[in-house]
Design a protein around this motif. Structure first.
Motif, PDB file in Angstrom:
ATOM      1  N   ALA A   6      80.975 -21.341 -43.652  1.00 13.68           N
ATOM      2  CA  ALA A   6      80.573 -21.348 -45.057  1.00 13.68           C
ATOM      3  C   ALA A   6      79.174 -20.767 -45.210  1.00 13.68           C
ATOM      4  CB  ALA A   6      80.624 -22.771 -45.596  1.00 13.68           C
ATOM      5  N   THR A   7      78.322 -21.005 -44.228  1.00 16.81           N
ATOM      6  CA  THR A   7      76.966 -20.459 -44.277  1.00 16.81           C
ATOM      7  C   THR A   7      77.008 -18.939 -44.252  1.00 16.81           C
ATOM      8  OG1 THR A   7      76.100 -22.407 -43.151  1.00 16.81           O
ATOM      9  CG2 THR A   7      74.702 -20.456 -43.173  1.00 16.81           C
ATOM     10  N   ASN A   8      77.806 -18.378 -43.357  1.00 24.73           N
ATOM     11  CA  ASN A   8      77.937 -16.919 -43.286  1.00 24.73           C
ATOM     12  C   ASN A   8      78.462 -16.366 -44.600  1.00 24.73           C
ATOM     13  OD1 ASN A   8      77.084 -17.194 -40.671  1.00 24.73           O
ATOM     14  ND2 ASN A   8      78.935 -16.400 -39.747  1.00 24.73           N
ATOM     15  N   ASP A   9      79.440 -17.035 -45.195  1.00 25.58           N
ATOM     16  CA  ASP A   9      79.972 -16.596 -46.485  1.00 25.58           C
ATOM     17  C   ASP A   9      78.888 -16.608 -47.559  1.00 25.58           C
ATOM     18  OD1 ASP A   9      82.517 -16.206 -45.500  1.00 25.58           O
ATOM     19  OD2 ASP A   9      83.274 -18.145 -46.212  1.00 25.58           O
ATOM     20  N   LYS A  10      78.085 -17.651 -47.540  1.00 25.53           N
ATOM     21  CA  LYS A  10      77.021 -17.782 -48.544  1.00 25.53           C
ATOM     22  C   LYS A  10      75.980 -16.684 -48.357  1.00 25.53           C
ATOM     23  CE  LYS A  10      74.421 -21.203 -50.977  1.00 25.53           C
ATOM     24  NZ  LYS A  10      74.402 -22.605 -51.306  1.00 25.53           N
ATOM     25  N   ILE A  11      75.608 -16.404 -47.124  1.00 24.17           N
ATOM     26  CA  ILE A  11      74.635 -15.352 -46.842  1.00 24.17           C
ATOM     27  C   ILE A  11      75.189 -14.013 -47.288  1.00 24.17           C
ATOM     28  CG2 ILE A  11      73.487 -14.063 -45.002  1.00 24.17           C
ATOM     29  CD1 ILE A  11      73.229 -16.754 -43.492  1.00 24.17           C
ATOM     30  N   ARG A  12      76.414 -13.724 -46.928  1.00 21.87           N
ATOM     31  CA  ARG A  12      77.023 -12.442 -47.294  1.00 21.87           C
ATOM     32  C   ARG A  12      77.146 -12.287 -48.797  1.00 21.87           C
ATOM     33  NH1 ARG A  12      81.882 -11.634 -42.901  1.00 21.87           N
ATOM     34  NH2 ARG A  12      80.486 -11.321 -41.152  1.00 21.87           N
ATOM     35  N   GLY A  13      77.499 -13.372 -49.470  1.00 19.49           N
ATOM     36  CA  GLY A  13      77.790 -13.290 -50.892  1.00 19.49           C
ATOM     37  C   GLY A  13      76.594 -13.103 -51.792  1.00 19.49           C
ATOM     38  N   ASN A  14      75.514 -13.754 -51.500  1.00 21.16           N
ATOM     39  CA  ASN A  14      74.392 -13.700 -52.432  1.00 21.16           C
ATOM     40  C   ASN A  14      73.031 -13.869 -51.750  1.00 21.16           C
ATOM     41  OD1 ASN A  14      74.943 -16.370 -51.836  1.00 21.16           O
ATOM     42  ND2 ASN A  14      74.889 -17.085 -53.936  1.00 21.16           N
ATOM     43  N   TRP A  15      72.831 -13.209 -50.636  1.00 21.88           N
ATOM     44  CA  TRP A  15      71.578 -13.366 -49.909  1.00 21.88           C
ATOM     45  C   TRP A  15      70.377 -12.898 -50.722  1.00 21.88           C
ATOM     46  CZ3 TRP A  15      69.446 -16.442 -46.919  1.00 21.88           C
ATOM     47  CH2 TRP A  15      68.232 -16.156 -46.305  1.00 21.88           C
TER      48      TRP A  15
END
Length: 63
Positions: free
Chosen positions: A3-12
């Motif tokens: 989920a962290t990777n998804d969050k970083i990718r989505g709106n870093w």
């Protein structure tokens, strides 16, 4: 993928502003992110903040 990777990718770019507010000592180089390089970003944050990987990922997820 976590989920962290998804969050970083989505709106870093949006998260980066919040990170700078909380940790003003972090530079643009510390916060540089390239797709697929989430682990390197988390590693840089660990080193700069003196926190564990779990602490950094929990913090990112709380933003």
């Amino acid at each position: 993928m976590s989920a962290t990777n998804d969050k970083i990718r989505g709106n870093w770019n949006q998260l980066k502003g919040k990170v700078k507010e909380q940790y003003g000592e972090l530079t643009d180089n510390d916060l540089a992110y390239e797709e697929g390089q989430e682990d390197q970003l988390i590693g840089r944050l660990q080193e700069k903040l003196g926190q564990t990987k779990e602490e950094v990922t929990n913090w990112i997820n709380s933003l």
